[in-house]
Each structure stands twice: as C-alpha cells, then as structure tokens.
Scaffold this active site. Structure first.
Site, short mmCIF file in Angstrom:
data_model
loop_
_atom_site.label_atom_id
_atom_site.label_comp_id
_atom_site.label_asym_id
_atom_site.label_seq_id
_atom_site.Cartn_x
_atom_site.Cartn_y
_atom_site.Cartn_z
N THR A 42 0.85 -1.18 0.00
CA THR A 42 0.00 0.00 0.00
C THR A 42 0.89 1.24 0.00
O THR A 42 1.62 1.49 0.95
CB THR A 42 -0.91 0.02 1.24
OG1 THR A 42 -1.73 -1.15 1.23
CG2 THR A 42 -1.81 1.25 1.23
N LEU A 43 0.82 2.00 -1.07
CA LEU A 43 1.65 3.21 -1.18
C LEU A 43 0.85 4.47 -0.89
O LEU A 43 1.41 5.46 -0.42
CB LEU A 43 2.25 3.30 -2.58
CG LEU A 43 3.14 2.12 -3.00
CD1 LEU A 43 3.65 2.32 -4.41
CD2 LEU A 43 4.30 1.96 -2.04
#
Length: 258
Positions: A42-43
């Site tokens: 998850t960025l």
C-alpha cells in the site's frame, strides 16, 4: 554452406504460452501455471481519517475525533467512528481506516484468547497494548509494508492515567497531551498553552472542543461531527457524535474574491 551448418546456433525452444484476448495480460499471453505477481504494498491509502486529539485531566484521559472517512479528497463516509474500547483501554486512530479495522480485529482476537482460552484472569494493561502495538507497527515498517496509522492509546491503571501514541514507523512516546494528523500542527499549540494536569472534565472537554473547531476550519479532511470519549477508574465511555456549532461570518470569509 558447410561453414554455416557447422556454426549454426542451437535451436532454443520457447516456453509454451497460451494466447488469450484478455487485455489484462501483457502481450495478450496468459501466464504459465505457478507464475506469481510481484509483491505489492500500500503506497497511498485511499479511505483515511484525520486528527485525533487527547489529553490527561484530573480524573483520567479524554479523547476527541471526528467521524469522517475521506475517499481521497472526497468526504465520502461521514459516520465512521475512529475510536474503540478494548476493555479498559481506549484506542483512537488517524490514517487508513482498513488498517485500523485490521488492528482492531487482531486485538479482539488477543482479548478473546485471554478471556475464553487461558482463563487466568490476566488482562493486558493499556501500557502492554501500547508496547505490543509499537512492536507490531515497527515490524511491519521493517518489512516495507507499514500499517498506515497513527494511533493514540489511553487507559487508567493503578490509579494513574496513561496516554501514548504509535505511528506507522513504530515511533512511540507518552505525553500529557497528544494530537495526530493536522492536529499536531494546529491543536498542539493550543494544548501547550492551555492544558493543565488538574483540569476538570468540563474544562478538558471545552479545550478539546476548541481544538476540534480550529481543525474543522483549517483542515479540509475534517467535519464538525465529533465523538468524545474518556477513560477513568470506572472504565471507558464513548459518546454519540455531536455537531459543533460553527460560524462563517468572519470578515475574511464574506469578502468577495476570497
């Protein structure tokens, strides 16, 4: 001609592929069985909550947070609680809502194991939960897969209030007052100026209301629908959401061109 036959490169068979019209496959070639996608992380969290503000007062700890979960820049979910009670411990969260829900499930599973399996009357104290969370968040950060939250942990143990915070890097500390998100910039100065350890419950709530009103005016990811909670020797209490009164009659707001 004999020269080329003698020095010809060996024929290398291509790996078998299956043609498909599915545009999801690069080159329209289906991956072989057993092939895996690259590891992803998850960025950029999508559904997030903003500030949590908490402080100690003479009877325990009081905390406040709004109920907005923003989908990117859209004020999409307007009735999402970001505080939860775990026995005698109160937990509030900024950041990714799904990561907060995940960590609550992990804590509930740990609590159920204590209650139904071990049956030794042992209950994790607020400081134990705080320490456990700091290790979990640091471990996830070390795997380059952080839980995108800044947590506020509050409790009351051995006649003393406890207040600490843990962020997505595993950074953790205790203090007499804590503000996450934009609150760290806008509410913390108010807390430094006006907070006293011997504040009454009414004074503590008034200060939190002031902080949340400032955040509503200045933070576009907040709303004026607020929940208040407190931890005392009697346990944890979380109120129903209340709407803070607001005013947009300031001269700067009414001037044309602004």
């Amino acid at each position: 001609m004999d020269f080329f036959n003698q020095h010809a490169l060996p024929v290398v068979a291509r790996a078998p592929t299956l043609k498909t019209n599915n545009p999801d496959f690069m080159g329209s070639e289906k991956k072989l069985a057993g092939a895996t996608d690259p590891t992803t992380r998850t960025l950029n969290p999508y559904v997030t909550g903003t500030s949590v503000v908490a402080l100690k007062y003479k009877d325990g700890v009081m905390m406040a947070a709004d109920t907005l979960a923003s989908y990117g820049s859209l004020s999409r979910f307007r009735n999402i609680p970001r505080m939860a009670a775990l026995g005698d411990t109160l937990l509030g969260a900024s950041g990714d809502i799904s990561d907060f829900q995940y960590i609550l499930k992990e804590l509930e599973a740990m609590k159920e194991k204590e209650e139904y399996c071990e049956e030794d009357s042992h209950v994790h104290s607020p400081t134990a939960i705080y320490t456990w969370l700091s290790r979990v968040y640091y471990a996830r950060r070390s795997k380059f897969n952080p839980l995108w939250n800044q947590l506020v942990i509050a409790g009351f143990k051995d006649a003393k209030p406890f207040l600490g915070t843990v962020d997505l890097l595993g950074t953790n500390y205790e203090d007499d007052h804590i503000a996450t998100g934009y609150g760290g910039h806008l509410a913390r100065p108010l807390l430094r100026n006006e907070h006293r350890p011997d504040m009454s419950a009414e004074e503590a709530e008034a200060l939190l209301r002031k902080c949340m009103a400032v955040l509503f005016y200045r933070d576009c990811r907040s709303i004026n629908k607020i929940q208040f909670s407190k931890v005392t020797a009697e346990g944890v209490t979380i109120s129903e959401p209340v709407e803070l009164p607001t005013s947009w009659e300031f001269k700067q707001f009414r001037q044309s061109g602004h």
